[in-house]
Design a protein around this motif. Structure first.
Motif, PDB file in Angstrom:
ATOM      1  N   TRP A  90       0.837  -1.207   0.000  1.00 17.79           N
ATOM      2  CA  TRP A  90       0.000   0.000   0.000  1.00 17.79           C
ATOM      3  C   TRP A  90       0.872   1.257   0.000  1.00 17.79           C
ATOM      4  O   TRP A  90       0.564   2.235  -0.697  1.00 17.79           O
ATOM      5  CB  TRP A  90      -0.926  -0.021   1.209  1.00 17.79           C
ATOM      6  N   ILE A  91       1.938   1.259   0.785  1.00 17.56           N
ATOM      7  CA  ILE A  91       2.832   2.424   0.833  1.00 17.56           C
ATOM      8  C   ILE A  91       3.493   2.628  -0.534  1.00 17.56           C
ATOM      9  O   ILE A  91       3.637   3.770  -1.006  1.00 17.56           O
ATOM     10  CB  ILE A  91       3.884   2.232   1.944  1.00 17.56           C
ATOM     11  N   HIS A  92       3.884   1.541  -1.174  1.00 16.19           N
ATOM     12  CA  HIS A  92       4.476   1.670  -2.508  1.00 16.19           C
ATOM     13  C   HIS A  92       3.468   2.258  -3.490  1.00 16.19           C
ATOM     14  O   HIS A  92       3.821   3.077  -4.362  1.00 16.19           O
ATOM     15  CB  HIS A  92       4.951   0.299  -2.984  1.00 16.19           C
ATOM     16  N   GLN A 115       3.360   5.945  -2.948  1.00 16.81           N
ATOM     17  CA  GLN A 115       4.527   6.608  -3.512  1.00 16.81           C
ATOM     18  C   GLN A 115       4.362   6.814  -5.016  1.00 16.81           C
ATOM     19  O   GLN A 115       4.746   7.862  -5.559  1.00 16.81           O
ATOM     20  CB  GLN A 115       5.779   5.782  -3.216  1.00 16.81           C
ATOM     21  N   ARG A 116       3.821   5.816  -5.695  1.00 17.37           N
ATOM     22  CA  ARG A 116       3.638   5.953  -7.141  1.00 17.37           C
ATOM     23  C   ARG A 116       2.634   7.070  -7.466  1.00 17.37           C
ATOM     24  O   ARG A 116       2.801   7.802  -8.439  1.00 17.37           O
ATOM     25  CB  ARG A 116       3.150   4.624  -7.744  1.00 17.37           C
ATOM     26  N   GLY A 117       1.586   7.182  -6.685  1.00 16.82           N
ATOM     27  CA  GLY A 117       0.586   8.222  -6.952  1.00 16.82           C
ATOM     28  C   GLY A 117       0.704   9.421  -6.046  1.00 16.82           C
ATOM     29  O   GLY A 117      -0.306  10.067  -5.746  1.00 16.82           O
ATOM     30  N   TRP A 118       1.945   9.732  -5.596  1.00 21.32           N
ATOM     31  CA  TRP A 118       2.144  10.817  -4.627  1.00 21.32           C
ATOM     32  C   TRP A 118       1.622  12.165  -5.126  1.00 21.32           C
ATOM     33  O   TRP A 118       0.951  12.882  -4.389  1.00 21.32           O
ATOM     34  CB  TRP A 118       3.630  10.908  -4.282  1.00 21.32           C
ATOM     35  N   PRO A 119       1.879  12.581  -6.373  1.00 20.51           N
ATOM     36  CA  PRO A 119       1.372  13.901  -6.800  1.00 20.51           C
ATOM     37  C   PRO A 119      -0.155  13.989  -6.821  1.00 20.51           C
ATOM     38  O   PRO A 119      -0.709  15.091  -6.808  1.00 20.51           O
ATOM     39  CB  PRO A 119       1.951  14.057  -8.218  1.00 20.51           C
ATOM     40  N   LEU A 120      -0.844  12.850  -6.861  1.00 25.88           N
ATOM     41  CA  LEU A 120      -2.306  12.867  -6.910  1.00 25.88           C
ATOM     42  C   LEU A 120      -2.943  12.887  -5.529  1.00 25.88           C
ATOM     43  O   LEU A 120      -4.169  13.017  -5.413  1.00 25.88           O
ATOM     44  CB  LEU A 120      -2.820  11.633  -7.679  1.00 25.88           C
ATOM     45  N   ASP A 135      -3.128  17.023   2.756  1.00 30.50           N
ATOM     46  CA  ASP A 135      -3.237  16.488   4.114  1.00 30.50           C
ATOM     47  C   ASP A 135      -2.906  15.003   4.145  1.00 30.50           C
ATOM     48  O   ASP A 135      -2.364  14.503   5.150  1.00 30.50           O
ATOM     49  CB  ASP A 135      -4.638  16.730   4.657  1.00 30.50           C
ATOM     50  N   GLN A 136      -3.237  14.279   3.055  1.00 26.75           N
ATOM     51  CA  GLN A 136      -2.825  12.878   2.991  1.00 26.75           C
ATOM     52  C   GLN A 136      -1.306  12.780   2.969  1.00 26.75           C
ATOM     53  O   GLN A 136      -0.713  11.927   3.654  1.00 26.75           O
ATOM     54  CB  GLN A 136      -3.423  12.220   1.752  1.00 26.75           C
ATOM     55  N   GLN A 137      -0.658  13.630   2.185  1.00 25.90           N
ATOM     56  CA  GLN A 137       0.802  13.632   2.169  1.00 25.90           C
ATOM     57  C   GLN A 137       1.366  13.966   3.551  1.00 25.90           C
ATOM     58  O   GLN A 137       2.345  13.362   3.998  1.00 25.90           O
ATOM     59  CB  GLN A 137       1.288  14.648   1.136  1.00 25.90           C
ATOM     60  N   GLY A 179      11.148  11.759   3.680  1.00 22.98           N
ATOM     61  CA  GLY A 179      11.298  12.870   2.738  1.00 22.98           C
ATOM     62  C   GLY A 179      12.029  12.472   1.471  1.00 22.98           C
ATOM     63  O   GLY A 179      11.673  12.874   0.366  1.00 22.98           O
ATOM     64  N   GLY A 180      13.106  11.657   1.589  1.00 27.72           N
ATOM     65  CA  GLY A 180      13.820  11.222   0.396  1.00 27.72           C
ATOM     66  C   GLY A 180      12.973  10.367  -0.515  1.00 27.72           C
ATOM     67  O   GLY A 180      13.058  10.448  -1.737  1.00 27.72           O
ATOM     68  N   GLU A 181      12.133   9.531   0.102  1.00 30.66           N
ATOM     69  CA  GLU A 181      11.243   8.710  -0.712  1.00 30.66           C
ATOM     70  C   GLU A 181      10.245   9.572  -1.460  1.00 30.66           C
ATOM     71  O   GLU A 181       9.848   9.269  -2.590  1.00 30.66           O
ATOM     72  CB  GLU A 181      10.527   7.700   0.177  1.00 30.66           C
ATOM     73  N   VAL A 182       9.826  10.688  -0.834  1.00 30.80           N
ATOM     74  CA  VAL A 182       8.891  11.599  -1.491  1.00 30.80           C
ATOM     75  C   VAL A 182       9.538  12.223  -2.714  1.00 30.80           C
ATOM     76  O   VAL A 182       8.952  12.302  -3.802  1.00 30.80           O
ATOM     77  CB  VAL A 182       8.414  12.674  -0.504  1.00 30.80           C
ATOM     78  N   ASP A 183      10.794  12.661  -2.559  1.00 34.52           N
ATOM     79  CA  ASP A 183      11.477  13.291  -3.694  1.00 34.52           C
ATOM     80  C   ASP A 183      11.645  12.303  -4.844  1.00 34.52           C
ATOM     81  O   ASP A 183      11.416  12.636  -6.017  1.00 34.52           O
ATOM     82  CB  ASP A 183      12.840  13.824  -3.252  1.00 34.52           C
ATOM     83  N   SER A 184      12.046  11.085  -4.515  1.00 38.38           N
ATOM     84  CA  SER A 184      12.212  10.095  -5.589  1.00 38.38           C
ATOM     85  C   SER A 184      10.881   9.741  -6.223  1.00 38.38           C
ATOM     86  O   SER A 184      10.791   9.505  -7.434  1.00 38.38           O
ATOM     87  CB  SER A 184      12.868   8.834  -5.029  1.00 38.38           C
ATOM     88  N   ALA A 185       9.791   9.716  -5.406  1.00 42.48           N
ATOM     89  CA  ALA A 185       8.467   9.421  -5.958  1.00 42.48           C
ATOM     90  C   ALA A 185       8.040  10.508  -6.926  1.00 42.48           C
ATOM     91  O   ALA A 185       7.481  10.241  -7.984  1.00 42.48           O
ATOM     92  CB  ALA A 185       7.447   9.273  -4.818  1.00 42.48           C
ATOM     93  N   GLU A 186       8.319  11.771  -6.586  1.00 46.58           N
ATOM     94  CA  GLU A 186       7.950  12.862  -7.483  1.00 46.58           C
ATOM     95  C   GLU A 186       8.773  12.810  -8.772  1.00 46.58           C
ATOM     96  O   GLU A 186       8.258  13.080  -9.867  1.00 46.58           O
ATOM     97  CB  GLU A 186       8.154  14.189  -6.767  1.00 46.58           C
ATOM     98  N   GLU A 187      10.074  12.444  -8.662  1.00 49.02           N
ATOM     99  CA  GLU A 187      10.885  12.354  -9.864  1.00 49.02           C
ATOM    100  C   GLU A 187      10.388  11.232 -10.772  1.00 49.02           C
ATOM    101  O   GLU A 187      10.305  11.380 -11.997  1.00 49.02           O
ATOM    102  CB  GLU A 187      12.341  12.121  -9.473  1.00 49.02           C
ATOM    103  N   ASN A 188      10.027  10.098 -10.163  1.00 50.52           N
ATOM    104  CA  ASN A 188       9.518   8.979 -10.968  1.00 50.52           C
ATOM    105  C   ASN A 188       8.200   9.332 -11.617  1.00 50.52           C
ATOM    106  O   ASN A 188       7.894   8.887 -12.721  1.00 50.52           O
ATOM    107  CB  ASN A 188       9.352   7.728 -10.111  1.00 50.52           C
ATOM    108  N   ALA A 189       7.384  10.142 -10.922  1.00 50.57           N
ATOM    109  CA  ALA A 189       6.098  10.525 -11.499  1.00 50.57           C
ATOM    110  C   ALA A 189       6.286  11.433 -12.691  1.00 50.57           C
ATOM    111  O   ALA A 189       5.438  11.502 -13.577  1.00 50.57           O
ATOM    112  CB  ALA A 189       5.230  11.221 -10.442  1.00 50.57           C
TER     113      ALA A 189
END
Length: 1018
Positions: free
Chosen positions: A975-977, A980-985, A989-991, A1002-1012
């Motif tokens: 679920w967490i993965h 991360q894939r749909g982080w920009p969506l 408040d969920q973020q 925080g690092g996982e957030v940055d990488s998730a945004e780059e992958n998106a």
């Protein structure tokens, strides 16, 4: 070659009931090895249907497979009963066992089975797999049988399956089947070979859903319309439905049963055509244009819509059949269409596709009889279920209002009742106003009952217009034609003006209003030739003078008539104000002056009318009495008149000559005035009394405003003539000796008031035997509070007030103290008093105060709590009353207990806390809070858990809480993965929740945004 049964399956099938559970663990272990191969799910399949196919693959019964999946310490962990139309929800441990048995990854099952992770049932025996069985289309979602040919081609086996089906998936176009949902069964597949129009309707339906964003909503409205036609008696011209019904009926099926079961199948082609028509924006715009921006009263006012509808459905007779409809889903849609084009707000647009519960069809489970038992025993009779949009209390209230409306209609001939009218003590006007506001959402039988009583009860114009039309109708019936071309000469002025106004607005009136005016002889031609109503000024003046004479005969003068005075329905005060204005401007005719002077010579004096009114009051008080100026006119029964006479004596020389002459008529001459002034100088001082309002005459005010210096000079002269009184020094008691007599007088009134009422919590405007006791107590309290603010000791003389009433100056609001004494007097009078049992009722003034005091009990002053204890309101009683007066408080306590245990309020829908359905109650509170705004219960829940009602779906919130409490679980990592894939969506408040709890760094957030942001090829 015959399929070989697995050894464990054979052992389980031959074992007794006591041995099955013990063998289930062995079965799971053996089957997990893949003895029977992989069993793939169907897309959209019910979880229980998939388990049924899985059991058939292993040649087991469904109950045996459920026992193996949910076995915990030798006990089956499944809640609920197994029926042919049941669905099952599994927890994480049970889902893992199913994945092992079917050899299908859980991600595949989650995508294919809609109910796979829908709920997380609580196990009877904690610590192991669990399942919960539910049943019914309403409890889960609309479903139906899977197409047998498609299922066999997909799975390789002819095992019945069930799938969740949207309205557009009920037809299998490849094999020409209608997938019919039937309650208490596994569904029915109906061949459609003889009726290709159903197949074509499915293609049009799919095209509508693909092209129109509101296609699904339009289909729901259209289905409500066709189902309402289905439930009504069919016209003799309707032949398509009858033929289709006979041709699709299974062999041996009862015709009456099939007519109920096949409702959606038979009406499907017409529903799709109607949905396409309603979703067409051209049709919507044409409907608004045709209505001329008037809300329709009946569908016959929209002939273009009805003609288009009849043409598309191939039923020419439908135009005449629907012309008189004033209620139902189609009428509601047409009315909302006109209304939403006039108000283009998003909320107004949303109402266009809303289908109220009263317009929805009843469930098939309520209409179809239950099948007999296997031994032929007929099923037990089911209790009658409440219809949609109905309730027993609402129905009883409607019948009461309908009876009152029937009585009013018999008396007045209409139901155009003013909103504030309460005939026979019943608020009929408010009831009718509320009923009109929701008439499009009313049950059909209620709307029909009111329409049969009075067709115009819910007219789309004001009730004032309808009442005035009835007045015109009565006049037309009594006096003949109205004669608009001559200015309506036979009507009253107000009615003639109203009729002429309707003639000038005739082209813009509602078509039904024009039809009503035609009934009283006003059509388009006569309206164009109408002339305004000419008022006869002489007759109007004679009418006003007649009312003035009658008013003078009742009151003796005209000075009492204010601008708002109405005499027997005539605005006499307003007319007199206009005559006085003309008199002061010198434009009033001499004839009118003489007529009014003959009625009352002082109808318009040169001084203010307040002086004249006080004069008449003093004259009435002095009638038959000898005025004694030497004692200050204290012998008069009216103390206010005495004070006014004394004031006239003090300013006698400043009065107008005519005012002096009027005073002489009641015995106030210059000598009497002089005597009164001498008495005022020599008499001992009394406590100052408030003069009557308005004792100053207009001329005296003007003279004082023009010459303030002369006023000061006269005061100095009078004070110089008075004897100088020596003032004694202040005593140590804080009271001047020369003010002690006044204090004693006030204290005497205070003792008398306390003896009569039991306290000194008197309002500020209280007069006790003419003495302003309330104002005096108010000043004493202010002085005591001022000394306390400055740190000074309390005045010793105020101890005498405390001896009369110890709470004469409480540290809380005096309004609270007065209500407390009312409650205490209520108890002393022997009236019923049980706060814990809501006696007195919260609907009464005393009961409402008691409820407020109980709600704020722990915030009150300790002495307030002590006073409440004296009348039986203890903390326990206060808690019991608030729980009874506000039942939601008990529910909030359950929510508090759940939050203390789990740390949140993401409660499953079917969760029960100590016997209380906490999950369903929280869902209801979320719906209310989103629809009506924050409620008291919502505020209390927010204080417990700020995210009890998040702006996103509760499914995400359940998953978040599960991830927060079980971070190491494999499902949590998946679920967490996914997050991360749909982080920009995600919602901000969920973020924030994911980052603050440490589920995503925080690092996982940055990488998730780059992958998106990476391209798809990457």
């Amino acid at each position: 070659m015959a399929h070989q049964h697995p050894p464990c399956a054979r052992a389980l099938s031959t074992a007794g009931s006591g041995e099955r559970t013990a063998a289930s663990g062995v079965l799971v272990t053996a089957l997990a090895g893949g003895a029977a191969g992989r069993v793939a799910p169907l897309y959209g399949e019910l979880t229980l249907s998939f388990l049924n196919r899985l059991a058939a693959r292993y040649h087991l019964g469904l109950r045996d497979l459920l026992a193996a999946i949910t076995e915990t310490d030798g006990r089956q962990n499944v809640a609920g009963m197994l029926y042919p139309d049941s669905e099952i929800h599994l927890n994480a441990q049970a889902r893992e066992r199913v994945c092992a048995l079917s050899r299908v990854p859980e991600a595949v099952l989650e995508r294919a089975l809609p109910a796979w992770t829908r709920a997380e049932p609580r196990a009877h025996y904690p610590g192991g797999p669990a399942g919960r069985l539910t049943r019914g289309e309403e409890a889960v979602a609309p479903w139906g049988p899977a197409c047998p040919a498609c299922s066999a081609a997909r799975t390789g086996r002819r095992v019945p399956a069930r799938r969740y089906l949207t309205p557009g998936e009920r037809v299998c176009t490849r094999h020409r089947y209608w997938l019919l949902y039937l309650p208490h069964t596994g569904g029915l597949t109906v061949p459609l070979g003889r009726y290709p129009e159903v197949i074509e309707a499915q293609r049009q339906h799919a095209r509508l859903l693909h092209r129109s964003p509101i296609g699904a909503q339009a289909f729901e409205v259209a289905r409500a319309v066709t189902n309402s036609w289905w439930e009504q008696p069919w016209p003799r011209q309707e032949r398509a439905w009858s033929a289709r019904l006979d041709a699709t009926r299974p062999d041996g099926a009862d015709p009456g049963w099939w007519k109920v079961a096949a409702r959606d199948l038979i009406t499907y082609p017409e529903t799709v055509v109607l949905a396409r028509l309603l979703a067409d924006r051209t049709v919507q715009e044409r409907t608004v244009t045709e209505s001329l921006r008037h809300l329709p009263y009946r569908l016959g006012e929209l002939p273009g819509l009805l003609a288009e509808l009849a043409d598309q459905l191939g039923r020419p007779w439908l135009t005449h059949h629907l012309a008189t409809v004033t209620h139902g889903p189609l009428f509601t849609w047409a009315r909302s269409c006109v209304n939403t084009r006039a108000v283009a707000a998003p909320a107004a647009q949303k109402t266009l596709w809303a289908v109220h519960s009263a317009h929805r069809s009843r469930r098939l489970s309520d209409l179809l009889p239950r099948a007999p038992a296997a031994d032929g025993t007929p099923p037990a009779a089911r209790p009658a279920r409440r219809l949609r949009g109905h309730s027993l209390q609402a129905e009883q209230a409607f019948q009461t209002g309908l009876a009152q409306a029937h009585t009013y209609h018999q008396q007045h001939g209409h139901l155009a009742v003013p909103k504030e009218d309460t005939p026979a003590g019943y608020p009929l006007g408010q009831w009718l106003a509320n009923t009109r506001a929701r008439h499009t959402r009313m049950p059909a039988h209620q709307a029909a009952a009111l329409t049969a009583l009075y067709p115009w009860w819910n007219a789309p114009w004001s009730t004032l217009w309808q009442r005035t039309w009835h007045q015109a109708l009565t006049h037309h019936q009594a006096h003949g034609p109205l004669k608009p071309a001559r200015g309506f000469p036979t009507t009253s002025y107000s009615l003639g003006e109203w009729l002429y106004l309707q003639c000038t607005r005739y082209p813009t009136l509602h078509p039904e209003q024009q039809r009503l005016l035609t009934q009283i002889g006003i059509d388009a031609a006569t309206a164009a030739a109408a002339r305004p109503r000419r008022r006869n000024m002489r007759v109007s003046a004679e009418e006003a003078l007649a009312h003035a004479r009658a008013y003078t005969a009742e009151h003796g003068h005209l000075a009492q008539a204010s601008a708002t005075t109405v005499h027997h329905g005539y605005p006499l005060g307003r007319w007199l104000a206009g005559q006085r204005s003309q008199q002061q401007r010198g434009v009033l005719s001499p004839e009118r002056q003489r007529a009014l002077a003959a009625i009352d010579p002082w109808w318009c004096p040169s001084w203010h009318l307040r002086w004249q009114r006080h004069y008449y009051r003093a004259r009435n008080a002095a009638d038959g009495r000898l005025l004694q100026a030497e004692n200050g006119f204290n012998d008069l029964d009216d103390s206010g008149a005495g004070r006014w006479l004394w004031h006239q004596c003090s300013s006698y020389d400043e009065l107008h000559d005519e005012q002096q002459r009027l005073l002489a008529e009641i015995g106030i001459t210059a000598e009497v005035a002089r005597t009164a002034r001498d008495h005022a100088r020599t008499a001992p001082k009394r406590p100052a009394a408030t003069l009557a309002a308005g004792v100053e005459d207009k001329a005296g005010n003007a003279r004082r405003a023009a010459s303030p210096a002369a006023l000061r000079g006269r005061r100095r002269t009078r004070r110089a003539a008075e004897q100088e009184h020596s003032r004694e020094p202040r005593s140590r008691l804080g009271h001047r000796p020369d003010l002690r007599p006044g204090f004693e007088t006030a204290l005497t009134h205070a003792r008398a008031y306390a003896a009569q009422h039991g306290h000194l919590a008197a309002p500020r405007d209280t007069l006790h035997d003419g003495y302003p006791l309330g104002a005096w107590l108010f000043s004493q309290r202010n002085r005591a509070k001022d000394r306390a603010r400055r740190g000074l000791p309390p005045s010793p003389h105020l101890a005498e007030l405390a001896a009369i009433d110890s709470w004469w100056n409480p540290p809380w609001d005096l309004h609270w103290q007065r209500n407390y004494y009312r409650a205490r007097n209520h108890i002393k009078a022997g009236h019923p008093f049980d706060p814990a049992a809501l006696i007195p009722s919260p609907s009464t003034a005393i009961g409402a105060w008691i409820t407020r005091a109980c709600l704020r009990y722990h915030q009150l002053h300790p002495e307030q709590q002590h006073l409440l204890t004296l009348i039986g309101i203890t903390p326990e009683v206060a808690h019991a009353r608030t729980r009874r007066a506000h039942p939601w408080r008990a529910a909030v306590e359950h929510a508090q207990a759940f939050a203390e245990t789990h740390g949140h309020l993401a409660v499953p829908r079917d969760f029960t806390q100590d016997g209380f359905p906490l999950g369903r109650w929280l869902n209801k509170q979320r719906y209310r809070a989103r629809k009506t705004g924050p409620t008291p219960a919502a505020r209390a829940l927010t204080a417990i858990d700020p995210w009890w009602n998040p702006p996103w779906g509760m499914t995400w919130q359940h998953a978040y809480q599960r991830a927060r409490t079980q971070p190491a679980h494999p499902a949590t990592r998946r679920w967490i993965h996914k997050q991360q894939r749909g982080w920009p969506l995600l919602h901000p408040d969920q973020q924030g929740l994911l980052t603050t709890t440490g589920l995503i760094a925080g690092g996982e957030v940055d990488s998730a945004e780059e992958n998106a942001q990476l391209p798809v090829s990457a």
